[in-house]
Design a protein around this motif. Structure first.
Motif, PDB file in Angstrom:
ATOM      1  N   TRP A   3      -4.084   2.625  -0.485  1.00 37.83           N
ATOM      2  CA  TRP A   3      -2.959   3.517  -0.777  1.00 37.83           C
ATOM      3  C   TRP A   3      -3.327   4.996  -0.935  1.00 37.83           C
ATOM      4  O   TRP A   3      -2.424   5.846  -0.896  1.00 37.83           O
ATOM      5  CB  TRP A   3      -2.256   3.070  -2.063  1.00 37.83           C
ATOM      6  CG  TRP A   3      -3.160   2.999  -3.262  1.00 37.83           C
ATOM      7  CD1 TRP A   3      -3.837   1.906  -3.705  1.00 37.83           C
ATOM      8  CD2 TRP A   3      -3.487   4.060  -4.169  1.00 37.83           C
ATOM      9  NE1 TRP A   3      -4.573   2.212  -4.829  1.00 37.83           N
ATOM     10  CE2 TRP A   3      -4.370   3.526  -5.137  1.00 37.83           C
ATOM     11  CE3 TRP A   3      -3.121   5.396  -4.261  1.00 37.83           C
ATOM     12  CZ2 TRP A   3      -4.887   4.293  -6.168  1.00 37.83           C
ATOM     13  CZ3 TRP A   3      -3.642   6.172  -5.291  1.00 37.83           C
ATOM     14  CH2 TRP A   3      -4.510   5.613  -6.240  1.00 37.83           C
ATOM     15  N   PRO A   4      -4.582   5.401  -1.165  1.00 41.13           N
ATOM     16  CA  PRO A   4      -4.857   6.817  -1.460  1.00 41.13           C
ATOM     17  C   PRO A   4      -4.408   7.803  -0.385  1.00 41.13           C
ATOM     18  O   PRO A   4      -3.934   8.900  -0.701  1.00 41.13           O
ATOM     19  CB  PRO A   4      -6.375   6.843  -1.648  1.00 41.13           C
ATOM     20  CG  PRO A   4      -6.735   5.468  -2.074  1.00 41.13           C
ATOM     21  CD  PRO A   4      -5.806   4.589  -1.305  1.00 41.13           C
ATOM     22  N   THR A   5      -4.574   7.457   0.890  1.00 41.12           N
ATOM     23  CA  THR A   5      -4.162   8.379   1.951  1.00 41.12           C
ATOM     24  C   THR A   5      -2.667   8.660   1.887  1.00 41.12           C
ATOM     25  O   THR A   5      -2.227   9.817   2.001  1.00 41.12           O
ATOM     26  CB  THR A   5      -4.528   7.796   3.329  1.00 41.12           C
ATOM     27  OG1 THR A   5      -5.944   7.558   3.385  1.00 41.12           O
ATOM     28  CG2 THR A   5      -4.138   8.759   4.434  1.00 41.12           C
ATOM     29  N   SER A  64       0.822  -1.209   0.000  1.00 43.09           N
ATOM     30  CA  SER A  64       0.000   0.000   0.000  1.00 43.09           C
ATOM     31  C   SER A  64       0.856   1.260   0.000  1.00 43.09           C
ATOM     32  O   SER A  64       0.624   2.196  -0.771  1.00 43.09           O
ATOM     33  CB  SER A  64      -0.932  -0.011   1.211  1.00 43.09           C
ATOM     34  OG  SER A  64      -1.594   1.216   1.367  1.00 43.09           O
ATOM     35  N   VAL A  65       1.871   1.288   0.863  1.00 42.52           N
ATOM     36  CA  VAL A  65       2.719   2.470   0.963  1.00 42.52           C
ATOM     37  C   VAL A  65       3.572   2.637  -0.294  1.00 42.52           C
ATOM     38  O   VAL A  65       3.820   3.759  -0.741  1.00 42.52           O
ATOM     39  CB  VAL A  65       3.598   2.373   2.222  1.00 42.52           C
ATOM     40  CG1 VAL A  65       4.656   3.455   2.234  1.00 42.52           C
ATOM     41  CG2 VAL A  65       2.736   2.481   3.472  1.00 42.52           C
ATOM     42  N   ALA A  66       4.013   1.532  -0.894  1.00 36.62           N
ATOM     43  CA  ALA A  66       4.801   1.625  -2.130  1.00 36.62           C
ATOM     44  C   ALA A  66       3.973   2.247  -3.255  1.00 36.62           C
ATOM     45  O   ALA A  66       4.453   3.134  -3.983  1.00 36.62           O
ATOM     46  CB  ALA A  66       5.297   0.241  -2.531  1.00 36.62           C
ATOM     47  N   ILE A  67       2.730   1.795  -3.405  1.00 34.31           N
ATOM     48  CA  ILE A  67       1.861   2.367  -4.441  1.00 34.31           C
ATOM     49  C   ILE A  67       1.584   3.840  -4.154  1.00 34.31           C
ATOM     50  O   ILE A  67       1.676   4.705  -5.034  1.00 34.31           O
ATOM     51  CB  ILE A  67       0.548   1.577  -4.535  1.00 34.31           C
ATOM     52  CG1 ILE A  67       0.814   0.137  -4.980  1.00 34.31           C
ATOM     53  CG2 ILE A  67      -0.418   2.245  -5.517  1.00 34.31           C
ATOM     54  CD1 ILE A  67      -0.419  -0.753  -4.954  1.00 34.31           C
ATOM     55  N   GLY A  68       1.242   4.152  -2.908  1.00 37.25           N
ATOM     56  CA  GLY A  68       0.942   5.533  -2.554  1.00 37.25           C
ATOM     57  C   GLY A  68       2.138   6.455  -2.721  1.00 37.25           C
ATOM     58  O   GLY A  68       1.994   7.601  -3.185  1.00 37.25           O
TER      59      GLY A  68
END
Length: 311
Positions: free
Chosen positions: A180-182, A119-123
């Motif tokens: 990931w959006p946030t 998630s953090v990698a995508i964001g």
């Protein structure tokens, strides 16, 4: 009369290389970070709890053995109350709940770590690119991000887990691609702030390309924010995994804390009053989520003292 020759003076040691200087700065930064982190009692408490759970998960095969998941070789009878032989009782198959709880820590922590990392990698990728390029491209990307942001994460994860095969990798993917959006919005805001600094203009004037600026200047400055967001995201990922497993969307062949709650519900533990089946996995999930949250808050306070988080 002969003059004695004096030995030549030893040459000055060569100056340190750029890489050694960089590593020295990194070690100094880590030392300063740890010195400041130690002043946060709640962060230390959360870190100690995580270390304890991680050790239990790492040495689970030695503590309970690999056959703890076996239904055919269960050592006890169905739904036994806590006793000396089974400190947390047994499940509907006669398996030790303590052994299942220890073994389930491996899956829950693995899903939480990998899903949060995805998630953090995508964001981070979306946020850095959108903040760097700007213009119509950033507008399109952020509108897509807003769409994911307003959609309920759990609903999207349930949809993905339903249409894909039931496995641990499906759960990780479902959580990672929906949460990931946030991170993207936070990283984009930080990227825009970094891009406005004078040294970015100097880097462009010296011929630095987009890739050089994003990887050498922007990314190192947003990494503290990414680190804090990762720590906070792990607790959310563990809770989401437990929810998906409780809804029957996890892999039925693996043991996780959420799966234990689902098994307890199917066994009628709620209506029958078998509290020893429900309480341990629920308390374990709450404990790990709280520990990650405490660590994340402490990291945020260290990296951004303006937050004024209580110590």
């Amino acid at each position: 009369m002969t003059l004695e020759k004096t030995p030549p003076a030893s040459a000055d040691p060569s100056p340190p290389s750029a890489s050694s200087l960089a590593w020295a700065r990194r070690r100094g930064s880590v030392a300063r970070f740890w010195k400041e982190y130690r002043t946060h009692r709640a962060g230390l408490l959360g870190l100690a709890g995580l270390a304890f759970i991680a050790l239990i998960a790492l040495f689970a095969p030695l503590l309970v053995g690999g056959d703890v998941q076996s239904v055919t070789n269960a050592p006890g009878t169905a739904l036994e109350k806590p006793s000396g032989e089974f400190p947390l009782g047994t499940d509907q198959f006669g398996r030790s709940l303590l052994g299942l709880l220890i073994w389930g820590a491996r899956i829950s922590l693995t899903v939480g770590l990998l899903a949060a990392a995805l998630s953090v990698a995508i964001g981070t990728l979306v946020g850095v690119i959108a903040g760097h390029y700007g213009g119509w491209f950033a507008t399109v990307v952020m509108r897509i991000t807003d769409w994911f942001l307003v959609m309920p994460t759990l609903v999207l994860a349930i949809v993905l887990a339903t249409v894909m095969s039931r496995s641990i990798w499906t759960v990780i993917l479902a959580i990672g691609v929906t949460s990931w959006p946030t991170t993207a919005r936070l990283v984009r805001a930080q990227t825009i702030a970094v891009e406005s600094r004078p040294y970015i203009e100097r880097a462009r004037a010296l011929g630095g390309g987009h890739g050089h600026i994003m990887t050498r200047h922007v990314l190192p400055n947003v990494m503290p924010l990414v680190l804090a967001q990762t720590t906070l995201g792990i607790s959310s990922a563990i809770l989401t995994e437990a929810t998906l497993a409780f809804l029957g969307l996890g892999d039925p062949l693996i043991i996780s804390w959420g799966g234990m709650l689902q098994d307890a519900r199917e066994a009628g533990a709620v209506s029958s009053g078998h509290w020893w089946y429900l309480a341990p996995p629920g308390i374990a999930i709450a404990f790990v989520a709280l520990a990650f949250t405490l660590c994340g808050r402490a990291i945020e306070a260290v990296l951004n003292p303006k937050l004024g988080v209580a110590r």
